[in-house]
Design a protein around this motif. Sequence first.
Motif, PDB file in Angstrom:
ATOM      1  N   GLU A 131       0.782  -1.279   0.221  1.00 23.00           N
ATOM      2  CA  GLU A 131       0.208  -0.094  -0.051  1.00 23.00           C
ATOM      3  C   GLU A 131       0.987   1.461   0.141  1.00 23.00           C
ATOM      4  O   GLU A 131       2.071   1.244   0.208  1.00 23.00           O
ATOM      5  N   TYR A 144       1.574   6.033 -10.198  1.00 22.13           N
ATOM      6  CA  TYR A 144       1.089   4.918  -9.498  1.00 22.13           C
ATOM      7  C   TYR A 144       0.366   4.023 -10.013  1.00 22.13           C
ATOM      8  O   TYR A 144       0.153   2.649 -10.188  1.00 22.13           O
ATOM      9  N   GLU A 145      -0.747   4.720 -10.889  1.00 16.31           N
ATOM     10  CA  GLU A 145      -1.637   3.729 -11.629  1.00 16.31           C
ATOM     11  C   GLU A 145      -0.915   3.171 -12.753  1.00 16.31           C
ATOM     12  O   GLU A 145      -1.224   2.195 -13.003  1.00 16.31           O
ATOM     13  N   MET A 149      -0.946   0.414  -9.486  1.00 16.57           N
ATOM     14  CA  MET A 149      -1.619   0.361  -8.238  1.00 16.57           C
ATOM     15  C   MET A 149      -3.278   0.734  -8.536  1.00 16.57           C
ATOM     16  O   MET A 149      -3.436   1.475  -9.580  1.00 16.57           O
ATOM     17  N   ARG A 150      -3.895   0.538  -7.594  1.00 21.03           N
ATOM     18  CA  ARG A 150      -5.208   1.023  -7.793  1.00 21.03           C
ATOM     19  C   ARG A 150      -5.731   1.629  -6.251  1.00 21.03           C
ATOM     20  O   ARG A 150      -5.366   1.314  -5.369  1.00 21.03           O
ATOM     21  N   MET A 170      -3.630   3.579  -2.003  1.00 22.25           N
ATOM     22  CA  MET A 170      -3.446   2.776  -3.346  1.00 22.25           C
ATOM     23  C   MET A 170      -2.767   1.538  -2.763  1.00 22.25           C
ATOM     24  O   MET A 170      -2.084   1.327  -1.740  1.00 22.25           O
ATOM     25  N   GLY A 171      -3.160   0.393  -3.597  1.00 19.87           N
ATOM     26  CA  GLY A 171      -2.659  -0.782  -3.347  1.00 19.87           C
ATOM     27  C   GLY A 171      -2.074  -1.642  -4.676  1.00 19.87           C
ATOM     28  O   GLY A 171      -2.634  -1.258  -5.554  1.00 19.87           O
ATOM     29  N   LEU A 172      -1.094  -2.271  -4.307  1.00 18.44           N
ATOM     30  CA  LEU A 172      -0.722  -3.059  -5.443  1.00 18.44           C
ATOM     31  C   LEU A 172      -0.687  -4.804  -5.035  1.00 18.44           C
ATOM     32  O   LEU A 172       0.008  -4.918  -4.226  1.00 18.44           O
TER      33      LEU A 172
END
Length: 175
Positions: A131, A144-145, A149-150, A170-172
């Motif tokens: 995150e 980041y996108e 990441m979302r 945001m997380g991956l």
Amino acid sequence: MQQETLHAAQDVEVRRVSEEAIGQIRAVAAVAFPATYRELLTSAQLDYMMEWMYSVESLRAQFRAGHVWFMAFACGEPCGYVSVERQGEALFHLQKIYVLPRFQGLGIGARLFRQAVAHVRAEHPGHSLMELNVNRRNPALHFYERMGMRRLREGDFPIGGGFYMNDYIMGLEIE
């Protein structure tokens, strides 16, 4: 060093650093952090956050708490950094990722990001989540996108001094 002499991220070395690099981290942060936030935060909040996150004492505490730092060097010159903190068995937090403005656009941020992902994979083979908190108005959101990441959630987080971080988390997902 002039950006023109640096052709791509392959001309950059990324390596894990220890507490001995605190001076280099602070030097890069002193330029990169204000450049990122001068349009988004008041000067008072910027000063507060620089002390809160980048004082020698704060950085020492981060290292001792297990934050792992990687720095990018262009022809030996520090030009960016990333730090990752393990927060659970399979949960990691990308705490900081910054590149000096004159080195942006050369793929160095992507190299640092990929190094953080590689670190997470090495620490926890299998499924994990990385995150990141990012200011909701930070143009780096698009970076980041692009890195996969979302947006997971958002919040306004008090950080002391009457200041807040107004962030997306945001997380991956990492396999």
